[in-house]
Write a protein that holds these residues in place. Sequence first.
Motif, PDB file in Angstrom:
ATOM      1  N   SER A 173       3.521   6.901 -51.403  1.00 10.59           N
ATOM      2  CA  SER A 173       2.567   6.814 -50.621  1.00 10.59           C
ATOM      3  C   SER A 173       2.097   5.616 -50.364  1.00 10.59           C
ATOM      4  O   SER A 173       1.752   4.741 -51.503  1.00 10.59           O
ATOM      5  CB  SER A 173       1.271   7.908 -51.422  1.00 10.59           C
ATOM      6  N   TYR A 198       5.180   6.663 -46.917  1.00  9.93           N
ATOM      7  CA  TYR A 198       4.342   7.114 -45.988  1.00  9.93           C
ATOM      8  C   TYR A 198       3.043   7.160 -46.038  1.00  9.93           C
ATOM      9  O   TYR A 198       2.394   6.525 -47.087  1.00  9.93           O
ATOM     10  CB  TYR A 198       4.526   8.830 -45.870  1.00  9.93           C
ATOM     11  N   LEU A 248       3.028  13.601 -43.832  1.00 12.37           N
ATOM     12  CA  LEU A 248       3.455  13.950 -45.388  1.00 12.37           C
ATOM     13  C   LEU A 248       4.365  15.136 -45.220  1.00 12.37           C
ATOM     14  O   LEU A 248       5.512  15.240 -45.907  1.00 12.37           O
ATOM     15  CB  LEU A 248       2.354  14.070 -46.267  1.00 12.37           C
ATOM     16  N   ALA A 282      -1.809  11.253 -52.870  1.00 14.54           N
ATOM     17  CA  ALA A 282      -1.201  10.563 -51.879  1.00 14.54           C
ATOM     18  C   ALA A 282      -2.200   9.289 -51.806  1.00 14.54           C
ATOM     19  O   ALA A 282      -2.004   8.137 -51.889  1.00 14.54           O
ATOM     20  CB  ALA A 282      -0.900  11.174 -50.735  1.00 14.54           C
ATOM     21  N   ASN A 283      -3.655   9.679 -51.524  1.00 11.73           N
ATOM     22  CA  ASN A 283      -4.829   8.781 -51.216  1.00 11.73           C
ATOM     23  C   ASN A 283      -5.608   8.346 -51.928  1.00 11.73           C
ATOM     24  O   ASN A 283      -6.497   7.289 -51.732  1.00 11.73           O
ATOM     25  CB  ASN A 283      -5.221   9.413 -49.637  1.00 11.73           C
TER      26      ASN A 283
END
Length: 253
Positions: free
Chosen positions: A25, A5, A13, A249-250
């Motif tokens: 991720s 994702y 998400l 995630a980022n």
Amino acid sequence: MTIFYFTSTGNSLAVAKRIGGNLISIPQIISDLKPEYKDDAIGVVFPVYGFFIPKMARRFLAETKLSANYTFAIGTYGNMPGACMRNVQKYALDHGNRIDYAESLLMVDNYLPNFEIADQIAKLPKKNPEENLKRIIADIEAQKKLEATASLLWRLFTSAIAAAEKAWAKDTQAQSYILNKDCVSCGICAKICPAGNISVTDKVQFGSNCEWCLGCVHLCPKNAIHLKNEKSAERWRNPEVSLKEIIAANNRI
Ligand SMILES: Cc1cc2nc3c(=O)[nH]c(=O)nc-3n(C[C@H](O)[C@H](O)[C@H](O)COP(=O)(O)O)c2cc1C
């Protein structure tokens, strides 16, 4: 099942979490992609950007092989997906990846130059995200196949937008952001940037590798980052996703 994702404000998400499985991720693997990912079922969930998909999700689909009995792609969007899902299926296939089921899901539109978040939240119930997501989940569980379609008009319009992408990309540079006096250099913006494009020392600095996801603008705890052309100052984070989850995630730093 594995789901890859990309998310900025949590919509994608939240959808990936609801579908379930092993969630990966894309920003966390993009600089070290395996040649192949294998599972019985593999999905990709991302936001629609300019009737197509984020640059990084595009790279992911082009540079790795997804080996599964069943594959799906879900694009979350806020108003109009254009020919996005049809083009994703075609783009993936052109790069050796078959997508069996391609569907889009209408959610809050986080594109601040065009939409006010308060208005988007007020309109959310009419978009029926819950009912539509349940249908998508049931489809995936049944391993339904779906070839996305788009009218000729949408296909032409989407091609025109794609052709204009270079011009559009010039908006994504550092000069598009305004940092106000409320910034306390906490560094959250750097941690939620999926491109690792922000550095914070005594002040915030934007590089030239922006994905234009607007995560830094939406998620700044002080609401200190603004766009010159934003419709309003309200911000969005999907309530089913925490800031901590988006950082996990980022964060590329
Ligand atoms: C740069 C950008 C471009 C977008 N383009 C579109 C679009 O073409 N069509 C649309 O309906 N929504 C568009 N959106 C809205 C997002 O697709 C939508 O809000 C999405 O659910 C956000 O997902 P996320 O919270 O996982 O980041 C755009 C948002 C951004 C930031």
